[in-house]
Design an enzyme around this catalytic site. Sequence first.
Site, PDB file in Angstrom:
ATOM      1  N   CYS A   1       6.849   3.265   2.262  1.00 37.46           N
ATOM      2  CA  CYS A   1       6.379   4.420   2.289  1.00 37.46           C
ATOM      3  C   CYS A   1       6.693   5.502   1.210  1.00 37.46           C
ATOM      4  O   CYS A   1       7.826   5.586   1.234  1.00 37.46           O
ATOM      5  CB  CYS A   1       6.465   4.885   3.695  1.00 37.46           C
ATOM      6  SG  CYS A   1       5.653   6.549   3.884  1.00 37.46           S
TER       7      CYS A   1
ATOM      8  N   CYS B   1       8.351   8.424   3.860  1.00 37.60           N
ATOM      9  CA  CYS B   1       9.622   8.170   4.479  1.00 37.60           C
ATOM     10  C   CYS B   1      10.636   6.930   4.067  1.00 37.60           C
ATOM     11  O   CYS B   1      11.571   6.655   4.556  1.00 37.60           O
ATOM     12  CB  CYS B   1       9.384   8.121   5.826  1.00 37.60           C
ATOM     13  SG  CYS B   1       8.523   6.748   6.592  1.00 37.60           S
TER      14      CYS B   1
END
Lengths: 258, 293
Positions: free
Chosen positions: B241, B244
């Site tokens: 991601c 994150c």
Amino acid sequence: MTDTPLLKVSGVSKFYGSRIGCKDVSFDLWPGEVLAIVGESGSGKTTLLNCLSTRLMPTAGSVEYRMRDGNFRDLYHMSEAERRFLMRTDWGFVHQNPADGLRMTVSAGANVGERLMAVGDRHYGKIRETASDWLTRVEIGTDRIDDQPRAFSGGMRQRLQIARNLVTGPRLVFMDEPTGGLDVSVQARLLDLVRGLVNDLGLSAIVVTHDLAVARLLSHRMMVMKDGHVIEHGLTDRVLDDPREPYTQLLVSSILQV
Amino acid sequence: MTDLATYNFAYLDEQTKRMIRRAILKAIAIPGYQVPFASREMPMPYGWGTGGVQVTAAIIGPEDVLKVIDQGADDTTNAVSIRAFFQKVANVAVTTHTKDATIIQTRHRIPEHKLAEGQILVYQVPIPEPLRFLEPRETETRKMHALEEYGLMHVKLYEDIAHNGRISKTYAYPVKVAGRYVMDPSPTPKFDNPKMHRSEALQLFGAGREKRIYAVPPYTDVVSLDFEDHPFEIQTFDKPCALCGAGDVYLDEVVLDDKGGRMFVCSDTDNCEDRREHGHVGAMLAPAKEAAE
């Protein structure tokens, strides 16, 4: 041939209201035997075939089938689950119109493989191998395995339908006008193929046809139907060469000579 | 709240809720079986989650905490509208945190955070019938379910492999529930299929237009269909991601500009925010922070 029949039909009748579909039909079918049901259209051939193959419930009568374990079972008293299992493993049904018997929107390979997957085959490679083997046996090139049947000619579709039915090694095949709608040269090849397969596999078959030539080529015995009744029953050569009933004589003499 | 206040609680009248609860109980008793129910008109169009909303309305109580997600996100139109709907008609507490919620209504995803016992996941289902596009006759598909004739489902998978070299179905991937019924897990990506297997949470599926409810009780086997030589696989992603840095989650592709720029971010927004709060930083978040300073 063994000394016990494969199918025992007794007193099968089907009425559509007060109209007769077929009336009081009884016969035995032996393993490896091909029986032809002939008659003009509307004579009750298809009604009878549908009753025998449990696609239609008859008004009266019983049909007993010898299962693989050797016991006779009354088809009309089996549960639907058992009947449907029988129909997709031990039986085959070849429709006149291939579109009725095939899945037109899935590939030829999947059409042949469907019965295998239905009985629990879960290995893609093996299913595909069996499918391509069967396509070869019915003279369809293995390069057509991923094509949909709608890209096939009428004769190829009919051969594909036969392969799809025979892949689980059935013992009894029902055929409803298997050569109807095909031109004569394709008919001849198809008949040749079916005759070869029936011989090789020791199949029993019940073939409904209005074409006496088909009956002559494929069947050992034949029944002549008229207005829902079986009017003559005997060895194919005997019935065709020495017809006894006036209607059969008319039928045989109506064959066009070229 | 008084008894009177919970009478005709949450939009539906008591008779309707009773009918839906009966269907839900039957669905739980027969895992994976599609129970017909008298689906009501809801104040939203079909396809917006009328089935899920009816199931939620039938099971929700004043003490419940509701979370609604659409494509894994808490802040998309559908999720916001349904959450606001239940706030208005039931005045229940709502949350975006998976672990705080008692009922989670979802459209496409199962939250990344593992669900616990006592939680209920309600799916909005557009097409409950897994055999729909293979066998057009509903009478026939019902018979096939009844007689456990699922060969056709594998025909579909066979076709996939024959044409694409692998099973290319990525969502609504058929599963077998408790070794008996083949079920369509609604349009969830197949990435989430393993989460359904022996899940601690109760899973309820509502299809409003099709008028069907089905369920997977807690700790029930849910097995994705496959071939021995082409086993079931979930999607994998090349990069973690961008916000994150999570690597084991389902990612959405976001187009950034018309020059081919794109980023992959968590589809589960709650999980992503939670990770960022705990100090996880993805590749594209860091420069943004610097720019802000």
